[in-house]
Design a protein around this motif. Structure first.
Motif, mmCIF file in Angstrom:
data_model
loop_
_atom_site.group_PDB
_atom_site.id
_atom_site.type_symbol
_atom_site.label_atom_id
_atom_site.label_comp_id
_atom_site.label_asym_id
_atom_site.label_seq_id
_atom_site.Cartn_x
_atom_site.Cartn_y
_atom_site.Cartn_z
ATOM 1 N N VAL A 127 -15.074 74.671 49.231
ATOM 2 C CA VAL A 127 -16.049 73.843 48.528
ATOM 3 C C VAL A 127 -16.351 74.523 47.193
ATOM 4 N N THR A 128 -16.257 73.763 46.114
ATOM 5 C CA THR A 128 -16.588 74.272 44.779
ATOM 6 C C THR A 128 -17.952 73.718 44.376
ATOM 7 N N ILE A 160 -18.445 69.959 52.872
ATOM 8 C CA ILE A 160 -19.619 69.901 52.001
ATOM 9 C C ILE A 160 -20.890 69.797 52.835
ATOM 10 N N THR A 178 -20.721 73.439 41.412
ATOM 11 C CA THR A 178 -20.818 73.524 39.955
ATOM 12 C C THR A 178 -22.257 73.317 39.506
ATOM 13 N N GLU A 234 -23.434 70.226 41.798
ATOM 14 C CA GLU A 234 -22.483 69.241 42.309
ATOM 15 C C GLU A 234 -21.482 69.959 43.203
ATOM 16 N N LEU A 235 -21.146 69.340 44.326
ATOM 17 C CA LEU A 235 -20.238 69.937 45.290
ATOM 18 C C LEU A 235 -18.954 69.123 45.374
ATOM 19 N N GLU A 236 -17.825 69.821 45.358
ATOM 20 C CA GLU A 236 -16.524 69.182 45.462
ATOM 21 C C GLU A 236 -15.769 69.792 46.637
ATOM 22 N N GLY A 237 -15.127 68.937 47.425
ATOM 23 C CA GLY A 237 -14.356 69.396 48.569
ATOM 24 C C GLY A 237 -14.338 68.333 49.642
ATOM 25 N N GLU A 238 -13.850 68.711 50.811
ATOM 26 C CA GLU A 238 -13.829 67.770 51.918
ATOM 27 C C GLU A 238 -15.261 67.425 52.336
ATOM 28 N N LYS A 239 -15.472 66.170 52.663
ATOM 29 C CA LYS A 239 -16.820 65.699 52.959
ATOM 30 C C LYS A 239 -17.465 66.494 54.090
ATOM 31 N N ARG A 252 -19.045 77.687 40.206
ATOM 32 C CA ARG A 252 -18.477 77.409 38.886
ATOM 33 C C ARG A 252 -19.545 76.971 37.901
ATOM 34 N N THR A 293 -15.751 80.897 36.896
ATOM 35 C CA THR A 293 -15.946 80.817 38.335
ATOM 36 C C THR A 293 -16.055 82.204 38.963
#
Length: 211
Positions: A169-170, A200, A172, A192-197, A153, A159
């Motif tokens: 995992v997203t 990631i 950005t 930057e990474l977003e999602g379950e630890k 993204r 995206t």
């Protein structure tokens, strides 16, 4: 007018020259001499370059790479600067831009970001858009073996899905940084990474991204 591929080519050649033949790179097991040989073989020896993607040709590629690595380092740099041979398809501007913009950008950063004093460089929006369009086309290829679902993204919200699956995992960042991440340079990409630890961590440490 200079193209992005030509600009990155010349920047890579300058970096290789300044850092010398034994400097580290982000390509595992390669010093700058090895990276220079790779670039030259890819452009000048299509009979061997296929080994980059085709396992059956890997032994021939290894042999030809060793031959070029043994050449004087200055000669390798000059071959990169002067570009492909006269009748190579890479001589065509459209082919050069399509095939080499990402190739030379990534390898330029392979040299830059492997040095202890590296700093981010500012890239103009036109180049960022160019990298994004290429990433959109190649995302599923470079992300096909990702261990998790992977969405790339841009800061403006655009995206592209690089790999379908769960957990997702997203990632950005600017296109240039997303491209480095998707091509397996996760450790140096400013994203930057977003999602379950756990997901990631798995994605960040994966060696399966890229070609």
């Amino acid at each position: 007018m200079s193209t992005f591929a030509k600009r990155e080519r010349l920047l890579l050649a300058d970096l290789l020259e300044v850092n010398g033949p034994q400097a580290p790179t982000l390509c595992e097991g390669w010093q700058t001499r090895d990276l220079a040989a790779h670039v030259v073989v890819r452009e000048r020896r299509p009979d061997a370059a296929g080994g980059i993607l085709v396992k059956q040709l890997a032994s021939r590629l290894e042999k030809v790479m060793a031959e070029f690595s043994a050449k004087p380092y200055e000669e390798l740099i000059q071959l990169i600067r002067t570009g492909p041979p006269r009748f190579s398809p890479f001589q065509l501007k459209q082919v050069d831009e399509a095939s080499n913009t990402v190739e030379f950008y990534v390898h330029t950063e392979d040299v830059r970001r492997a040095q202890p004093d590296w700093a981010p460089r500012e890239l103009d929006s036109v180049f960022q858009d160019s990298l994004w369009s290429r990433l959109e086309r190649s995302a599923r290829l470079v992300g096909r073996r990702a261990p998790t679902g992977l969405v790339l993204r841009r800061p403006d919200g655009r995206t592209v899905v690089a790999h379908k699956g769960t957990p997702v995992v997203t990632v950005t960042g600017e296109p240039s940084e997303l491209l480095l991440f998707a091509y397996g340079r996760q450790s140096v990409a400013a994203v930057e990474l977003e999602g379950e630890k756990a997901a990631i961590t798995q994605l960040h440490e994966s060696r399966t991204l890229g070609l």
